[in-house]
Design a protein around this motif. Structure first.
Motif, mmCIF file in Angstrom:
data_model
loop_
_atom_site.group_PDB
_atom_site.id
_atom_site.type_symbol
_atom_site.label_atom_id
_atom_site.label_comp_id
_atom_site.label_asym_id
_atom_site.label_seq_id
_atom_site.Cartn_x
_atom_site.Cartn_y
_atom_site.Cartn_z
ATOM 1 N N ALA A 7 -9.034 4.977 -2.860
ATOM 2 C CA ALA A 7 -8.812 3.670 -3.465
ATOM 3 C C ALA A 7 -7.406 3.228 -3.081
ATOM 4 O O ALA A 7 -6.498 4.054 -2.935
ATOM 5 N N LEU A 8 -7.230 1.947 -2.907
ATOM 6 C CA LEU A 8 -5.941 1.384 -2.514
ATOM 7 C C LEU A 8 -5.596 0.262 -3.482
ATOM 8 O O LEU A 8 -6.336 -0.710 -3.597
ATOM 9 N N VAL A 9 -4.483 0.433 -4.202
ATOM 10 C CA VAL A 9 -4.107 -0.536 -5.242
ATOM 11 C C VAL A 9 -2.706 -1.064 -4.940
ATOM 12 O O VAL A 9 -1.711 -0.332 -5.054
ATOM 13 N N ASP A 10 -2.633 -2.336 -4.555
ATOM 14 C CA ASP A 10 -1.352 -2.961 -4.198
ATOM 15 C C ASP A 10 -1.527 -4.472 -4.293
ATOM 16 O O ASP A 10 -2.543 -5.001 -3.857
ATOM 17 N N ASN A 13 -1.355 -8.451 -0.461
ATOM 18 C CA ASN A 13 -2.607 -8.445 0.288
ATOM 19 C C ASN A 13 -2.431 -8.014 1.734
ATOM 20 O O ASN A 13 -3.245 -7.269 2.283
ATOM 21 N N ARG A 16 -1.837 -4.287 1.890
ATOM 22 C CA ARG A 16 -3.053 -3.576 1.491
ATOM 23 C C ARG A 16 -4.115 -3.613 2.585
ATOM 24 O O ARG A 16 -4.723 -2.604 2.917
ATOM 25 N N ARG A 17 -4.318 -4.810 3.157
ATOM 26 C CA ARG A 17 -5.338 -4.935 4.203
ATOM 27 C C ARG A 17 -4.939 -4.175 5.471
ATOM 28 O O ARG A 17 -5.776 -3.579 6.145
ATOM 29 N N ALA A 20 -5.509 -0.544 4.753
ATOM 30 C CA ALA A 20 -6.957 -0.316 4.694
ATOM 31 C C ALA A 20 -7.529 -0.181 6.101
ATOM 32 O O ALA A 20 -8.385 0.676 6.365
ATOM 33 N N SER A 24 -9.277 3.260 7.542
ATOM 34 C CA SER A 24 -10.682 3.190 7.934
ATOM 35 C C SER A 24 -10.931 3.826 9.299
ATOM 36 O O SER A 24 -12.078 4.127 9.661
ATOM 37 N N LEU A 31 -12.843 4.283 2.347
ATOM 38 C CA LEU A 31 -12.185 3.409 1.384
ATOM 39 C C LEU A 31 -13.260 2.778 0.503
ATOM 40 O O LEU A 31 -14.013 1.913 0.937
ATOM 41 N N GLU A 34 -10.668 -1.312 -3.520
ATOM 42 C CA GLU A 34 -9.372 -1.978 -3.372
ATOM 43 C C GLU A 34 -9.111 -2.826 -4.604
ATOM 44 O O GLU A 34 -10.048 -3.368 -5.204
ATOM 45 N N PHE A 41 -8.127 -2.378 -10.863
ATOM 46 C CA PHE A 41 -8.560 -1.065 -10.395
ATOM 47 C C PHE A 41 -9.347 -0.336 -11.483
ATOM 48 O O PHE A 41 -10.440 0.184 -11.239
#
Length: 219
Positions: A7-10, A13, A16-17, A20, A24, A31, A34, A41
């Motif tokens: 999981a990615l929590v930020d 954007n 985060r992208r 991600a 991947s 993943l 998000e 989250f």
């Protein structure tokens, strides 16, 4: 091949992208979730529970520290790797004691992020050079005026000789299997010692245990 669910929590954007996309490309990483803040989250977790969360600290609605505390209480099996710009020593140690498994700065190399994920999955903790130096600085700066030499006893924690030995090896980064081979005990017995150390020190996980040992100058 079993995949590690991430999981990615930020709240940023673009960052985060970008991360991600990098994650991947790792064949055994998946993943699954998000989010732009901690509350988002937490709301999404019941749908796909991750193995590891990469967690920013400074976010709106619910920040990383509060999110980590919630996870430790409600989802203790999720490994938390903080990914932030905050490099204050006190923040590092505070979060490790709260149960965070790893602490990375956002300018870390992508290879280190991958390494951290694998380490916390395999060993329960990832202590890079930055974190180790923060711990050592804490030890160096600890006031010791009219104070006896630190031991397991005057730190208000009484550990058996075997528990001290196990804790020392944990701080050196050895896995349960490696410790069992060194001291000729079964992995199950070593794990029992680890659980008793967690209970006695009041820590949440391996990272917290190591932080406790450094903070109290146990070695």
């Amino acid at each position: 091949m079993r995949k590690i669910k991430l999981a990615l929590v930020d709240d940023h954007n673009l960052f985060r992208r970008g991360l991600a996309t990098i994650l991947s490309q790792v064949p055994d990483f998946e993943l699954v979730l998000e989010a732009g803040n901690g509350q988002e989250f937490i709301d999404k977790i019941p749908r796909r529970v991750p193995d590891v969360v990469l967690l920013d600290l400074q976010m709106p609605v619910l920040d990383g520290t509060a999110t980590a505390e919630y996870l430790r209480e409600h989802y203790p099996l999720i490994k938390i790797v903080v990914l932030t710009m905050h490099d204050e020593d006190r923040m590092v140690l505070h979060l490790l004691e709260k149960g965070v498994s790893g602490y990375l700065l956002k300018d870390s190399d992508p290879d280190e992020v991958e390494l951290a994920v694998r380490k916390v999955m395999d060993e329960g903790v990832y202590l890079n050079e930055f974190v180790s130096k923060a711990m050592l600085r804490k030890m160096t700066n600890t006031t010791t005026v009219v104070k006896p030499q630190h031991t397991f006893y005057n730190s208000k924690v009484i550990l058996s000789d075997r528990e001290k030995e196990v804790l020392k090896f944990i701080c050196e980064g050895l896995t349960t299997q490696e410790i069992s081979e060194k001291i000729f005990l079964s992995p199950r017995t070593v794990e029992g010692h680890r659980l008793r150390i967690l209970e006695k020190t009041g820590t949440k996980n391996t990272a917290g245990m190591v932080a406790y040992a450094y903070k109290n100058n146990l070695f």
